[in-house]
Design a protein around this motif. Structure first.
Motif, PDB file in Angstrom:
ATOM      1  N   PRO A  95      68.026  69.215  50.205  1.00  0.00           N
ATOM      2  CA  PRO A  95      69.103  68.273  50.515  1.00  0.00           C
ATOM      3  C   PRO A  95      69.580  67.473  49.304  1.00  0.00           C
ATOM      4  N   GLU A  96      68.708  67.259  48.323  1.00  0.00           N
ATOM      5  CA  GLU A  96      69.116  66.526  47.117  1.00  0.00           C
ATOM      6  C   GLU A  96      70.205  67.285  46.365  1.00  0.00           C
ATOM      7  N   SER A  97      69.967  68.568  46.141  1.00  0.00           N
ATOM      8  CA  SER A  97      70.957  69.383  45.430  1.00  0.00           C
ATOM      9  C   SER A  97      72.257  69.493  46.213  1.00  0.00           C
ATOM     10  N   LEU A  98      72.121  69.660  47.512  1.00  0.00           N
ATOM     11  CA  LEU A  98      73.311  69.778  48.349  1.00  0.00           C
ATOM     12  C   LEU A  98      74.116  68.474  48.327  1.00  0.00           C
ATOM     13  N   ALA A  99      73.438  67.339  48.359  1.00  0.00           N
ATOM     14  CA  ALA A  99      74.132  66.046  48.291  1.00  0.00           C
ATOM     15  C   ALA A  99      74.895  65.909  46.976  1.00  0.00           C
ATOM     16  N   LYS A 100      74.301  66.368  45.896  1.00  0.00           N
ATOM     17  CA  LYS A 100      74.989  66.342  44.598  1.00  0.00           C
ATOM     18  C   LYS A 100      76.183  67.285  44.610  1.00  0.00           C
ATOM     19  N   ARG A 101      75.955  68.487  45.150  1.00  0.00           N
ATOM     20  CA  ARG A 101      77.034  69.478  45.204  1.00  0.00           C
ATOM     21  C   ARG A 101      78.221  68.980  46.017  1.00  0.00           C
ATOM     22  N   LEU A 102      77.924  68.243  47.086  1.00  0.00           N
ATOM     23  CA  LEU A 102      78.979  67.699  47.942  1.00  0.00           C
ATOM     24  C   LEU A 102      79.527  66.375  47.407  1.00  0.00           C
ATOM     25  N   GLN A 103      78.971  65.928  46.309  1.00  0.00           N
ATOM     26  CA  GLN A 103      79.381  64.695  45.649  1.00  0.00           C
ATOM     27  C   GLN A 103      79.298  63.477  46.576  1.00  0.00           C
ATOM     28  N   LEU A 104      78.169  63.396  47.292  1.00  0.00           N
ATOM     29  CA  LEU A 104      77.938  62.212  48.098  1.00  0.00           C
ATOM     30  C   LEU A 104      77.732  61.024  47.166  1.00  0.00           C
ATOM     31  N   SER A 105      77.942  59.842  47.670  1.00  0.00           N
ATOM     32  CA  SER A 105      77.798  58.635  46.850  1.00  0.00           C
ATOM     33  C   SER A 105      76.369  58.517  46.322  1.00  0.00           C
ATOM     34  N   SER A 106      76.201  57.739  45.280  1.00  0.00           N
ATOM     35  CA  SER A 106      74.862  57.559  44.714  1.00  0.00           C
ATOM     36  C   SER A 106      73.926  56.923  45.739  1.00  0.00           C
ATOM     37  N   LYS A 107      74.458  56.051  46.592  1.00  0.00           N
ATOM     38  CA  LYS A 107      73.620  55.445  47.641  1.00  0.00           C
ATOM     39  C   LYS A 107      73.129  56.509  48.616  1.00  0.00           C
ATOM     40  N   GLU A 108      74.006  57.405  49.030  1.00  0.00           N
ATOM     41  CA  GLU A 108      73.604  58.458  49.968  1.00  0.00           C
ATOM     42  C   GLU A 108      72.612  59.417  49.309  1.00  0.00           C
ATOM     43  N   GLN A 109      72.811  59.707  48.042  1.00  0.00           N
ATOM     44  CA  GLN A 109      71.857  60.558  47.321  1.00  0.00           C
ATOM     45  C   GLN A 109      70.489  59.876  47.234  1.00  0.00           C
ATOM     46  N   LYS A 110      70.496  58.566  47.017  1.00  0.00           N
ATOM     47  CA  LYS A 110      69.240  57.808  46.963  1.00  0.00           C
ATOM     48  C   LYS A 110      68.536  57.857  48.319  1.00  0.00           C
ATOM     49  N   ILE A 111      69.302  57.722  49.390  1.00  0.00           N
ATOM     50  CA  ILE A 111      68.730  57.774  50.738  1.00  0.00           C
ATOM     51  C   ILE A 111      68.092  59.134  50.985  1.00  0.00           C
ATOM     52  N   ILE A 112      68.751  60.194  50.556  1.00  0.00           N
ATOM     53  CA  ILE A 112      68.175  61.539  50.717  1.00  0.00           C
ATOM     54  C   ILE A 112      66.883  61.666  49.908  1.00  0.00           C
ATOM     55  N   GLN A 113      66.884  61.195  48.677  1.00  0.00           N
ATOM     56  CA  GLN A 113      65.678  61.238  47.847  1.00  0.00           C
ATOM     57  C   GLN A 113      64.538  60.463  48.504  1.00  0.00           C
ATOM     58  N   GLN A 114      64.858  59.264  48.982  1.00  0.00           N
ATOM     59  CA  GLN A 114      63.840  58.448  49.637  1.00  0.00           C
ATOM     60  C   GLN A 114      63.338  59.108  50.920  1.00  0.00           C
ATOM     61  N   SER A 115      64.235  59.762  51.643  1.00  0.00           N
ATOM     62  CA  SER A 115      63.827  60.367  52.911  1.00  0.00           C
ATOM     63  C   SER A 115      62.839  61.508  52.700  1.00  0.00           C
ATOM     64  N   ILE A 116      62.966  62.216  51.602  1.00  0.00           N
ATOM     65  CA  ILE A 116      62.021  63.299  51.301  1.00  0.00           C
ATOM     66  C   ILE A 116      60.626  62.713  51.098  1.00  0.00           C
ATOM     67  N   LYS A 117      60.546  61.633  50.334  1.00  0.00           N
ATOM     68  CA  LYS A 117      59.259  60.966  50.112  1.00  0.00           C
ATOM     69  C   LYS A 117      58.730  60.362  51.414  1.00  0.00           C
ATOM     70  N   PHE A 118      59.629  59.739  52.188  1.00  0.00           N
ATOM     71  CA  PHE A 118      59.206  59.094  53.420  1.00  0.00           C
ATOM     72  C   PHE A 118      58.685  60.110  54.431  1.00  0.00           C
ATOM     73  N   LYS A 119      59.295  61.282  54.502  1.00  0.00           N
ATOM     74  CA  LYS A 119      58.809  62.329  55.405  1.00  0.00           C
ATOM     75  C   LYS A 119      57.349  62.656  55.107  1.00  0.00           C
ATOM     76  N   SER A 120      57.020  62.733  53.836  1.00  0.00           N
ATOM     77  CA  SER A 120      55.657  63.031  53.429  1.00  0.00           C
ATOM     78  C   SER A 120      54.703  61.913  53.854  1.00  0.00           C
ATOM     79  N   ILE A 121      55.109  60.674  53.638  1.00  0.00           N
ATOM     80  CA  ILE A 121      54.273  59.523  53.996  1.00  0.00           C
ATOM     81  C   ILE A 121      54.080  59.448  55.507  1.00  0.00           C
ATOM     82  N   ILE A 122      55.162  59.582  56.244  1.00  0.00           N
ATOM     83  CA  ILE A 122      55.091  59.449  57.699  1.00  0.00           C
ATOM     84  C   ILE A 122      54.299  60.615  58.306  1.00  0.00           C
ATOM     85  N   SER A 123      54.371  61.774  57.667  1.00  0.00           N
ATOM     86  CA  SER A 123      53.595  62.930  58.120  1.00  0.00           C
ATOM     87  C   SER A 123      52.092  62.664  57.981  1.00  0.00           C
TER      88      SER A 123
END
Length: 170
Positions: free
Chosen positions: A49-77
């Motif tokens: 999703p990080e690469s796709l967000a960049k490819r779609l040129q999502l805002s830096s905030k949305e890209q940050k949220i995607i990056q954080q969500s990847i880490k959070f998924k691991s923690i919550i798991s």
């Protein structure tokens, strides 16, 4: 429109996971209810999703949220698999989430994914995070508290007590 694109196999242009995903409409509807960016929610299940967000040129905030969500998924798991959360009070959930220093939308994105701990995450997202200590630092200083780390801990403790009291009342 998205359903038609999926039927035609066109969502493969975004990502294979998005093409085969059958839960995207639930995720998008949940995102809409939580005021989470719909595109971010839609692409969150991509293989990368990080690469796709960049490819779609999502805002830096949305890209940050995607990056954080990847880490959070691991923690919550890890929390989920250890079952340590079973005895947690709302204040423990609040403390655990807030210590991660994530954007609230990151938690919302995990709620959209249908995580089995969704109930707790949703309570934090919609309620617990907004609860304040019943007394401010200035009020406690007027009562004789000294400025410093102990004051901050007292404010935090009072907030946690209010969060847990509200939970017990419901």
């Amino acid at each position: 429109s998205l359903q038609s694109l999926q039927d035609w196999g066109a969502l493969k242009l975004f990502d294979e996971n998005i093409q085969i995903d059958q839960t995207w409409s639930i995720r998008i509807n949940t995102a809409k209810e939580l005021n989470i960016n719909l595109i971010t929610s839609f692409i969150s299940i991509a293989k990368d999703p990080e690469s796709l967000a960049k490819r779609l040129q999502l805002s830096s905030k949305e890209q940050k949220i995607i990056q954080q969500s990847i880490k959070f998924k691991s923690i919550i798991s890890k929390i989920e698999s250890s079952k340590e959360y079973l005895d947690w009070l709302p204040s423990k959930w609040t403390q655990t989430i807030e210590e991660l220093n994530l954007e609230p939308e990151t938690i919302g994105l995990e709620i959209c994914s249908g995580n089995s701990l969704e109930k707790h995450l949703l309570m934090w997202f919609k309620s617990w995070r907004f609860i304040k200590s019943p007394k401010t630092g200035l009020e406690l200083i007027k009562e004789g508290w000294q400025p410093g780390p102990m004051l901050g801990e007292e404010i935090k403790k009072r907030r946690q007590n209010i969060i847990d009291q509200q939970y017990q009342e419901n």
